[in-house]
Scaffold this motif. Structure first.
Motif, PDB file in Angstrom:
ATOM      1  N   PRO A   1     -16.034 -21.052  16.114  1.00 36.62           N
ATOM      2  CA  PRO A   1     -16.198 -20.208  14.513  1.00 36.62           C
ATOM      3  C   PRO A   1     -14.920 -19.628  13.340  1.00 36.62           C
ATOM      4  N   SER A   2     -15.443 -19.829  12.152  1.00 36.35           N
ATOM      5  CA  SER A   2     -14.890 -20.020  11.101  1.00 36.35           C
ATOM      6  C   SER A   2     -13.359 -18.848  11.091  1.00 36.35           C
ATOM      7  N   VAL A   3     -13.607 -17.305  12.168  1.00 34.78           N
ATOM      8  CA  VAL A   3     -12.468 -17.099  12.108  1.00 34.78           C
ATOM      9  C   VAL A   3     -11.691 -17.143  12.811  1.00 34.78           C
TER      10      VAL A   3
ATOM     11  N   GLY B   1      -9.648 -19.531  10.548  1.00 38.21           N
ATOM     12  CA  GLY B   1      -8.739 -18.386   9.752  1.00 38.21           C
ATOM     13  C   GLY B   1      -7.334 -18.217  10.391  1.00 38.21           C
ATOM     14  N   GLU B   2      -7.697 -18.113  11.192  1.00 36.27           N
ATOM     15  CA  GLU B   2      -6.391 -17.262  12.450  1.00 36.27           C
ATOM     16  C   GLU B   2      -4.972 -18.606  12.860  1.00 36.27           C
ATOM     17  N   ALA B   3      -6.247 -19.618  12.989  1.00 37.19           N
ATOM     18  CA  ALA B   3      -4.957 -20.772  12.961  1.00 37.19           C
ATOM     19  C   ALA B   3      -4.228 -20.802  11.784  1.00 37.19           C
TER      20      ALA B   3
ATOM     21  N   GLU C   1     -12.291 -18.002   5.922  1.00 36.66           N
ATOM     22  CA  GLU C   1     -11.302 -16.976   6.244  1.00 36.66           C
ATOM     23  C   GLU C   1      -9.478 -18.436   6.241  1.00 36.66           C
ATOM     24  N   ALA C   2      -9.805 -19.063   6.280  1.00 40.70           N
ATOM     25  CA  ALA C   2      -8.688 -20.388   6.272  1.00 40.70           C
ATOM     26  C   ALA C   2      -8.129 -20.228   4.587  1.00 40.70           C
ATOM     27  N   LEU C   3      -9.165 -20.341   3.734  1.00 43.06           N
ATOM     28  CA  LEU C   3      -8.386 -20.107   2.875  1.00 43.06           C
ATOM     29  C   LEU C   3      -8.255 -19.161   1.599  1.00 43.06           C
TER      30      LEU C   3
END
Ligand code: URP
Ligand code: ZN
Ligand code: ZN
Ligand code: ZN
Length: 471
Positions: free
Chosen positions: A218-220, A223-225, A250-252
């Motif tokens: 999942p994209s979250v 983002g977390e990493a 989320e990463a962006l």
């Protein structure tokens, strides 16, 4: 010295566009001048290329490729020879690939082996990053010699536990070493341990179809990493951090926040994340979906975030600095017939199509032609110590030139333009506006219309400087 005059075109650089002629002498750009002026000053060019109605831009720089990369018993489909030839066909005149050190292996030996594999096998110029897949005392000590070999960036993995994965302590130590040595630190940011749990649970439920490759990453967790990588880079003295193949809103957002706070954080995305959706790819029946397994995964069009729209916006606003491809296609026989998605080798191909695909962003109004050049050529060259030799048409630069025909059209895939050795294409049947007209690599015409006139072995190893950010 052979002289080539490119006349009648519009020279597009990251900083602006102007009608201009370009004089090439030997392997370098000798001059860029107002239309007609150079023809008078430099009579008797050996060759005149008519670029009327076309754009004359610096050759593409793809800083993320995996030619002939072994994964388990199989290998990515393109050799250095076929992959760099496909690159040339796509107006890409520089690639930066990877040497891979794994746990227990010698960094130096892995670099020497990779240099030997590529030597004499490339059709365009190439450099290498160093993957450190086993961060320990001896690997860290070996990083001190990399810059002398022209390798000024390392890549670390927060994904792939048991293979290339580093835990947070290892990441921090490697980032500290990079800071100390003036190396750019690249990170594959996905939470590999959490993904392994989701993956095992999905497989236990019998959910092995390719679509679950995306659902279990999942994209979250991207983002977390990304957040963690950014925090660790701050603790390591704000070492310049480059997050590879970004696919998630989320990463962006993490990168945007870090940049707004003045941090040395950069990110790239790839065409697959800008264009493809789970629904059109991984969700296809059976093995058809397996062809699209890559990590991070292609994302759903129905997620809470509109990842693709956010990535286009990030490219426009410079939260995303670079477009690379992560070119890593596998042949059908290697993707298909696997027990489940977890057994499918990861990766897609696009090295030939990055300039073509990103031009559609210009057509659609997401990017200016200058931004197309900046994200696909100039900024990657600057970030990875290749500028001003690459990424610009300034006098003295290598004469790596793409003559781009905005009025042409190109059909991608096996049924159209396809020079990768992979026996399928993620871009099958896609027809795009624009066409690669002529490509020069260090002054030599390597693609002319529908003919490849280059040569495997023409490409030279690029000893990269430290990133211009670090000087
Ligand atoms: O799926 C991908 N991206 N394969 C290549 C290796 C990597 O993670 O960059
Ligand atoms: Zn990766
Ligand atoms: Zn969110
Ligand atoms: Zn990669």
């Amino acid at each position: 010295m052979a002289r080539t005059l490119i006349t009648g075109g519009t020279v597009v650089e990251a900083t602006g566009s102007v009608p201009a002629d370009v004089l090439v002498e030997g392997e370098r750009i000798a001059a860029v001048g107002a239309p007609g002026v150079l023809a008078g000053a430099a009579p008797g060019a050996d060759r005149v290329l008519d670029a009327t109605g076309k754009l004359v831009v610096p050759g593409g720089v793809d800083v993320h490729t995996h030619m002939q990369m072994p994964v388990g018993e199989v290998s990515s489909a393109d050799s250095f020879a076929t992959g760099t030839t496909a690159a040339a066909w796509g107006g890409v005149t520089t690639i930066v690939d990877f040497a891979t050190q794994q746990a227990g292996e010698d960094v130096r030996a892995s670099l020497e082996a990779r240099l030997a594999e590529a030597e004499g096998q490339c059709a365009v110029d190439y450099g290498l990053h160093q993957i450190v897949g086993g961060v320990d005392q001896s690997a860290l000590a070996a990083l001190g010699d990399l810059a002398d070999e022209g390798v000024t960036s390392i890549k670390l993995f927060m994904a792939y536990p048991g293979r290339l994965y580093s835990d947070d302590g290892q990441i921090l130590r490697a980032l500290q070493a990079a800071r100390e040595l003036g190396l750019m630190a690249m990170v594959h940011a996905e939470n590999g341990l959490a993904i392994d749990v989701l993956r095992a649970q999905a497989l236990a439920r019998g959910e092995g179809a390719p679509v679950h490759h995306s659902l279990t990453r999942p994209s979250v967790l991207e983002g977390e990493a990304a957040h963690r990588a950014i925090a660790l880079a701050e603790v390591a003295g704000d070492v310049p951090l480059y997050i590879v193949h970004m696919s998630a809103s989320e990463a962006l957002a993490e990168v945007a926040a870090a940049r707004d706070a003045g941090r040395n954080v950069f990110a790239e995305t790839c065409p697959q994340y800008l264009y493809l959706t789970v629904e059109d790819t991984l969700a296809r029946p059976g093995d058809e979906g397996a062809a699209f397994v890559c990590s991070p995964p292609i994302r759903s069009a129905h997620d809470v975030h509109d990842h693709r729209a956010d990535l286009w916006r990030g490219l426009r606003t410079d939260d995303l600095a670079v477009v690379s491809t992560d070119h890593c296609p596998f042949c059908r026989k290697d993707k298909e017939g696997r027990a489940d998605f977890a057994a499918v080798p990861n990766g897609l191909g696009a090295v030939e199509h990055r300039m073509e695909l990103l031009w559609q962003g210009v057509v659609a109004g997401h990017l200016s032609p200058e931004r197309w050049v900046e994200t696909c050529s100039t900024t990657p060259a600057r970030l990875f110590g290749l500028h001003p030799r690459k990424g610009t048409l300034a006098p003295g630069a290598d004469a790596d030139v793409l003559v781009w025909d905005p009025a042409g059209r190109t059909r991608l895939g096996i049924g159209g333009k396809h020079h990768s050795a992979a026996d399928h294409s993620a871009w099958e049947g896609v027809e795009v506006a624009g066409k690669v007209d002529t490509v020069l690599s260090r002054g030599t015409v390597v693609v002319e219309g529908d003919r490849f006139t280059g040569r495997v072995g023409h490409g030279r190893y690029l000893r990269r400087d430290r990133s211009s950010l670090l000087r």
